[in-house]
Write an enzyme that holds these catalytic residues in place. Structure first.
Site, PDB file in Angstrom:
ATOM      1  CG  ASP A 197      12.902  37.202  46.884  1.00  0.00           C
ATOM      2  OD1 ASP A 197      14.453  36.947  46.986  1.00  0.00           O
ATOM      3  OD2 ASP A 197      12.226  36.376  47.381  1.00  0.00           O
ATOM      4  CD  GLU A 222      17.042  35.357  44.593  1.00  0.00           C
ATOM      5  OE1 GLU A 222      17.922  34.655  45.351  1.00  0.00           O
ATOM      6  OE2 GLU A 222      15.881  35.370  44.564  1.00  0.00           O
TER       7      GLU A 222
HETATM    8  C1  OTU Z   1      15.325  34.159  47.732  1.00  0.00           C
HETATM    9  O1  OTU Z   1      15.850  32.882  47.529  1.00  0.00           O
HETATM   10  C2  OTU Z   1      15.561  34.817  48.930  1.00  0.00           C
HETATM   11  O2  OTU Z   1      16.983  35.197  48.658  1.00  0.00           O
HETATM   12  C3  OTU Z   1      15.663  33.791  50.172  1.00  0.00           C
HETATM   13  O3  OTU Z   1      16.291  34.506  51.389  1.00  0.00           O
HETATM   14  C4  OTU Z   1      14.301  33.642  50.342  1.00  0.00           C
HETATM   15  O4  OTU Z   1      14.120  32.674  51.411  1.00  0.00           O
HETATM   16  C5  OTU Z   1      13.509  33.157  49.023  1.00  0.00           C
HETATM   17  O5  OTU Z   1      13.827  33.854  47.833  1.00  0.00           O
HETATM   18  C6  OTU Z   1      12.146  33.279  49.394  1.00  0.00           C
HETATM   19  O6  OTU Z   1      11.806  34.695  49.333  1.00  0.00           O
HETATM   20  O7  OTU Z   1      14.224  32.001  45.285  1.00  0.00           O
HETATM   21  O8  OTU Z   1      15.388  32.490  43.084  1.00  0.00           O
HETATM   22  O9  OTU Z   1      18.210  28.571  48.049  1.00  0.00           O
HETATM   23  O10 OTU Z   1      15.458  29.600  47.264  1.00  0.00           O
HETATM   24  O11 OTU Z   1      18.249  31.273  46.525  1.00  0.00           O
HETATM   25  C7  OTU Z   1      16.000  31.868  44.108  1.00  0.00           C
HETATM   26  C8  OTU Z   1      17.508  28.740  46.733  1.00  0.00           C
HETATM   27  C9  OTU Z   1      15.411  32.204  45.421  1.00  0.00           C
HETATM   28  C10 OTU Z   1      16.693  29.727  46.509  1.00  0.00           C
HETATM   29  C11 OTU Z   1      17.035  30.972  46.873  1.00  0.00           C
HETATM   30  C12 OTU Z   1      16.317  32.217  46.335  1.00  0.00           C
END
Ligand code: OTU
Length: 650
Positions: free
Chosen positions: A284, A326
């Site tokens: 993540d 991600e």
């Molecule tokens: C990711 O977010 C997760 O998919 C989200 O659900 C979480 O809230 C976030 O991490 C924190 O853990 O960080 O690299 O909206 O905030 O897509 C991108 C834009 C991220 C980003 C989100 C992503």
């Protein structure tokens, strides 16, 4: 010289390790450690060479790899070996994924195991379960604020149940993907609690500051991720009497990877979950792993070095396990998470194709492929042994993260165009059938993203309300054509639970104070099994969507040209409403598919002379795989029905 130093350090480390682990079957471990040690050592030295007790840290990292290696179950070792041989296994067209919440789909892990047949019926064989680790009941960001990385949240079940889920999936030739939240912990994690209580060791796990001096300096260049709910990037902790860096929510403390102890802990966590049977780990928010004063604190070189190090460590102990990056960042930055200038991915083998996702939404709003086509043209090349995760919708908001230049090339002003897209999807634009909400609006920068379920964003909700059959049909067609692109594009398609039955926005989250301020919950609804049953009733919306997707998924698996071997060619067609690309099996160029998509709600002509140059439509017509029907041109042009898609073969 240096290589030799690395070699003798390896020997020293092995001697120190021996008494403890020597007795075990470690043949593969030693071979893999030998093969990866130079890289691991070099990366570790680059990142932490100036830290005290470097050698002891290095030893502790190798010990971590060794002790997790000892635990690795025989079945997983076997699959490691098989995948080392068949190293491109994940590029095959046979994989189709779905992301879902364990609790929202099936209450708990037992329920999930019992309901795998829903996925199988659709043809899904890669299951991404959203984070299930122990987290606080309220402040948990949908599981992304982890309190204990080694414990499954009791609401879902136990670690053993994850193992049995993995085993069940394996028997059915399905894959399990789990989340590892590498960038931050919950404020209730033991490390955070001990930091709060004043333990220096754990304050060093985070970015902790006694006053505003450094935080203010950071703020000059750091953007805000959740400007409405968590403005700024630092939170005052009264108990600790200090500021702590919290890039996401105030209760998510950013881990400090300048501290080698943090890296070692996270490698241990990664390997622990690899050992529970995960085939793929979704890392993540990887773009955020390294913070540097004076920068935006995303995509820093060191973030890449950390991922390389994690990958090399995983290669030693769990070489069959893949990483998904991600990284929802600019198009040119995303592909760097495969690793640069290589053939094999040296960071993550798979990356979210956030660019394609956002471009697809552009095509929905504009009813044209003008920006989409430009964006695909500029999509950076991926490495050979790496692939995209192609998706239409996920649990997050939609950020319009494609390149301004592609918008300009398509003939629009970037600022106005983005404004239009936000207005369109939030239903403010006259005539828009979309029912989304703005997410993360930032008055300082004018930025906004979009929340809403796929079905509601393409107008199904408003169409059902008004009972307008033509509008219902258009919404269903849009859902199908968006999936036709992610299934055919090249990469692993990842569906989002609920989308195959046309799940609408759900406003239940508003009644929960812990969720009310975060409208991403509107597209994270409890899976409605009664609605799902309607997929078997003829003529229902659910059946129309489900069957169309099921059919395309089955087809995708049969078409070898859909495997991802950099075998996609975007075709120039004079009509900007249309997207056209071909996929050719590199082993057999006669196996190929011409993908044609009409994003417009009116029928569109396609002149086929351009396609003839590519060898298509030289005889009389082509066959559409989806309908089995022959498609022929009249007067050298083909008429594509409104919102339609074709997978054509010779
Ligand atoms: C990711 O977010 C997760 O998919 C989200 O659900 C979480 O809230 C976030 O991490 C924190 O853990 O960080 O690299 O909206 O905030 O897509 C991108 C834009 C991220 C980003 C989100 C992503």
């Amino acid at each position: 010289m240096y290589e030799q130093a690395s070699h003798s350090l390896l020997n020293e480390i092995l001697i120190e390790l021996k008494p403890e682990i020597g007795k075990h079957r470690m043949r593969h471990f030693y071979t893999r450690l030998g093969a990866n040690f130079y890289a691991i050592h070099s990366l570790f030295r680059l990142l932490y060479g100036d830290r005290p007790a470097f050698k002891a840290r290095m030893l502790s990292l190798v010990e971590t790899l060794a002790s997790r290696d000892m635990e690795r179950a025989p079945g997983l070792r076997k699959s490691d070996l098989a995948r080392e041989k068949d190293y491109n296994w994940f590029l095959s067209q046979k994989w189709v994924g779905m992301a879902l919440y364990c609790d929202r789909f099936a209450d708990d892990l037992k329920g999930l195991r019992a309901n795998l047949s829903y996925l199988q019926e659709l043809g899904v064989n890669l299951l991404h379960v959203m984070p299930m680790l122990d987290c606080p009941p309220d402040n948990n960001d949908g599981g992304y604020a982890v309190r204990d990385f080694f414990r499954i949240d009791p609401r879902y079940g136990t670690t053993e149940e994850v193992e049995s889920l993995a085993a069940t999936l394996k028997k059915r030739d399905m894959l399990l993907a789990l989340d590892i939240v590498v960038n931050h912990t919950s404020e209730e994690h033991e490390w955070a609690r001990r930091a709060r209580a004043g333990e220096q060791k754990y304050q060093d796990y985070y970015y902790v500051f006694p006053d505003r001096e450094i935080p203010d300096h950071y703020e000059e260049t750091m953007p805000e991720i959740f400007p409405e709910t968590a403005p700024g990037n630092f939170t005052w902790d009264a108990e600790m009497g200090k500021w702590v860096m919290t890039v996401f929510n105030t209760y998510q403390w950013d881990l400090n990877y300048r501290n080698p102890a943090v890296l070692i802990e996270m490698v241990d966590i990664i390997l622990f979950w690899a050992n529970q049977g995960a085939d793929i780990l979704r890392l993540d928010a990887v773009a955020f792993l390294w913070k540097k004063l004076g920068s935006v604190c995303q995509n820093e070189r060191e973030a890449h070095l950390i991922l390389q190090l994690m990958k090399d460590c995983c290669q030693v102990t769990a070489p069959g396990v893949l990483f998904i990056a991600e990284a929802i960042v600019a198009p040119g930055e995303i592909s760097k998470y495969f690793g640069e200038d290589a053939i094999n991915a040296k960071e993550c083998e798979i990356a979210y194709n956030a660019t394609l996702m956002a471009l697809l939404w552009d095509a929905v709003a504009t009813r044209s492929a003008a920006v989409l086509g430009q964006g695909i043209t500029s999509l950076p090349n991926k490495l050979e042994r790496a692939t995209w995760l192609n998706y239409v919708r996920c649990h997050d908001d939609i950020g319009l993260g494609f390149d301004d230049n592609d918008i300009r090339r398509a003939g629009f002003d970037p600022h106005q165009h983005r404004r239009f897209l936000i207005d369109y999807f939030t239903g403010r634009y006259p005539g828009s059938p979309a029912r989304g909400l703005p997410f993360g609006e930032n008055p300082k920068t004018g930025d906004a993203r979009i929340s809403g379920s796929l079905a509601s964003l393409v107008g199904l909700e408003s169409a059902l309300e008004s009972g307008d059959e033509a509008a219902i049909d258009a919404a269903i067609r849009t859902i199908v054509l968006l999936h036709s692109v992610i299934l055919a594009f090249g990469g692993i398609p990842l569906l989002y639970y609920g989308d195959a039955i046309g799940t609408l926005n759900c406003l239940e989250y508003l009644a929960d104070p812990a969720k009310a301020a975060d409208n991403r919950w509107m597209h994270r609804s409890t899976f409605n099994w009664n609605k799902a049953k309607k997929r078997h009733e003829s003529g229902t919306v659910e059946q129309r969507i489900f069957n169309a997707l099921k059919k395309m998924i089955a087809l995708r698996k049969e078409v070898t040209a859909f495997a991802d071997f950099d075998n996609r060619q975007l075709l120039n067609v004079a009509n900007p409403n249309l997207l056209a690309f071909s996929r050719t099996d590199p082993q057999n160029s006669r196996n190929r598919v011409l993908v044609l998509v009409n994003f417009n709600d009116a029928a569109q002509p396609l002149a086929i002379d351009g396609l003839r140059g590519h060898g298509f439509f030289v005889a009389d017509g082509m066959r559409d795989l989806c309908t089995g029907e022959r498609v022929a041109a009249e007067n050298d042009s083909l008429i594509l029905p409104p919102l339609s898609c074709y997978w054509l073969t010779d």
